[in-house]
Design a protein around this motif. Structure first.
Motif, short mmCIF file in Angstrom:
data_model
loop_
_atom_site.label_atom_id
_atom_site.label_comp_id
_atom_site.label_asym_id
_atom_site.label_seq_id
_atom_site.Cartn_x
_atom_site.Cartn_y
_atom_site.Cartn_z
N ALA A 95 0.92 -1.17 0.01
CA ALA A 95 0.00 0.01 0.04
C ALA A 95 0.91 1.20 0.14
CB ALA A 95 -0.86 0.06 1.30
N ASP A 96 1.83 1.34 0.65
CA ASP A 96 3.01 2.24 0.85
C ASP A 96 3.55 2.48 -0.75
OD1 ASP A 96 2.22 3.04 3.35
OD2 ASP A 96 4.12 2.09 4.11
N LEU A 155 1.12 4.30 -2.72
CA LEU A 155 1.01 5.58 -2.61
C LEU A 155 2.07 6.74 -2.79
CD1 LEU A 155 -0.49 8.04 -0.47
CD2 LEU A 155 1.19 7.14 1.35
N PHE A 170 -5.91 5.76 -0.25
CA PHE A 170 -5.07 5.35 0.87
C PHE A 170 -5.53 5.46 2.08
CE2 PHE A 170 -1.51 5.79 3.92
CZ PHE A 170 -0.89 4.82 3.62
N TYR A 190 1.34 10.49 4.04
CA TYR A 190 0.37 10.87 3.12
C TYR A 190 -0.12 12.31 3.34
CZ TYR A 190 -4.98 11.37 1.97
OH TYR A 190 -5.86 11.86 1.62
#
Length: 371
Positions: A161-162, A165, A182, A212
């Motif tokens: 997921a990072d 992002l 995110f 984020y």
């Protein structure tokens, strides 16, 4: 050296044999130790994970290199066989007390799943882009983490997921909108981390949310991102200090919430300082700098004694504040020689502050040992 949990188990056995506690109490204490035991990664476990990743990469590269020579059905069957063997084989090894190797096989299976998405998508000319593939990979890894209750797979899904992002945030995928999805990912993965007992994933998620917000600030250049981050971070820090046990009982961060809160607090103030640095009137910048320095001092006084990591974040923040204050407010008044002189004085001041703070933090333990 025996771990803390091993020593406690030995003590429980000794207390039981000495008649200090009864069998039911010994059983309850043993269950409590097992429930709260920290599963730290040994050097062997780390090597097993690295070997698993290298093995998974080797298999996928071999398959990709011979892609055209392998029949289409055999390609799909081989990829699914690797995934199946990794997950099932890892589960079998976990039940036979080979946790490190079992988790490593799960990582191989997760890596094979990600490679399969790309290879099968290329083979069948499936529509979609790299961002969608990463989301699918992360979702599949998170689902496997839930099903297997795996700490490393949870961390891996957060890492995917990072990566999504980062690539979306820096316009690698030629995005048309900001990656607000995110937030949903972070909430879902944070909830999963409690089921899989992955404290490391929770730490990584909190830092990812701060990143984020930095991307959000750079996208819209608005203080409406920085100010709430500062306020929320300060409130979380206060809660973690003055209500440590109930707060950590809910978030289960191992007492490190003050560390994350300080990082968020300093990050929000840095956003404001960068926003105000170009103004001809430096009063707003000066106020923000004063708040940052006051926050650093308060963090060290309130939480520095219990957390060496918090102290080092505070020191790094203090050094950053000295540097940015010089660049914005003093640079025009000093020539090149003056810059080196000022830098030497500031670094010396920083070293003196750190040495004195560390000495004061060690005093209570020294006095307690003498008593």
């Amino acid at each position: 050296m025996a771990s803390y949990s091993s020593r406690v188990r030995a003590d429980i056995t000794r207390w039981l044999q000495a008649g200090l506690i009864d069998a039911s109490t010994a059983d309850a204490l043993t269950r409590d130790v097992e429930a709260n035991e920290r599963k730290s990664l040994s050097f062997g476990s780390i090597l097993a994970m690295m070997a698993a990743l290298l093995f998974g990469a080797a298999v996928l590269i071999f398959v990709a290199a011979n892609w055209e020579a392998i029949p289409r059905l055999a390609r799909v069957a081989a990829l699914f066989a690797i995934i199946f063997a990794g997950y099932v084989g890892g589960a079998v090894l976990k039940t036979r007390d080979h946790a490190a190797i079992g988790e490593a096989l799960w990582i191989v299976a997760a890596a094979a799943f990600g490679g399969s998405i790309a290879l099968i998508g290329q083979m069948y000319h499936l529509s979609g882009d790299e961002a969608s593939a990463l989301i699918t990979w992360g979702a599949g890894t998170a689902l496997a983490a839930v099903a297997l209750r795996s700490n490393p797979l949870t961390v891996a899904s957060v890492g995917i997921a990072d990566a999504w992002l980062f690539l979306r945030g820096f316009d690698y995928f030629r995005r048309t909108e900001f990656p607000h999805l995110f937030v949903v990912m972070a909430i879902g993965l944070f909830a999963i981390s409690f089921w899989t007992r992955s404290q490391a994933a929770r730490h990584l998620i909190i830092l990812s949310v701060i990143f984020y917000l930095v991307l959000l600030f750079t996208e819209y250049e608005t203080l409406q991102v920085a100010v709430p981050l500062i306020v929320v971070s300060a409130l979380l820090f206060a809660a973690a200090i003055f209500a440590a046990e109930p707060v950590d009982g809910v978030l289960q961060l191992g007492g490190r919430l003050p560390l994350h809160a300080l990082i968020g607090f300093l990050t929000g103030l840095a956003m404001i300082q960068f926003e105000l640095a170009g103004d001809s009137n430096n009063s707003g910048f000066g106020i923000a700098s004063a708040i940052a320095l006051a926050g650093i001092v308060a963090a060290i006084v309130l939480g520095g004694r219990e957390s060496r990591g918090l102290r080092w974040v505070a020191y790094a923040g203090f050094a950053f504040e000295l540097a940015i204050i010089y660049v914005v407010m003093l640079q025009s008044m000093l020539d090149t020689a003056g810059f080196f002189l000022a830098a030497a004085v500031l670094l010396g001041l920083l070293a003196l502050v750190i040495l004195r703070v560390e000495k004061r933090m060690r005093l209570p333990s020294v006095e307690g040992a003498a008593a």
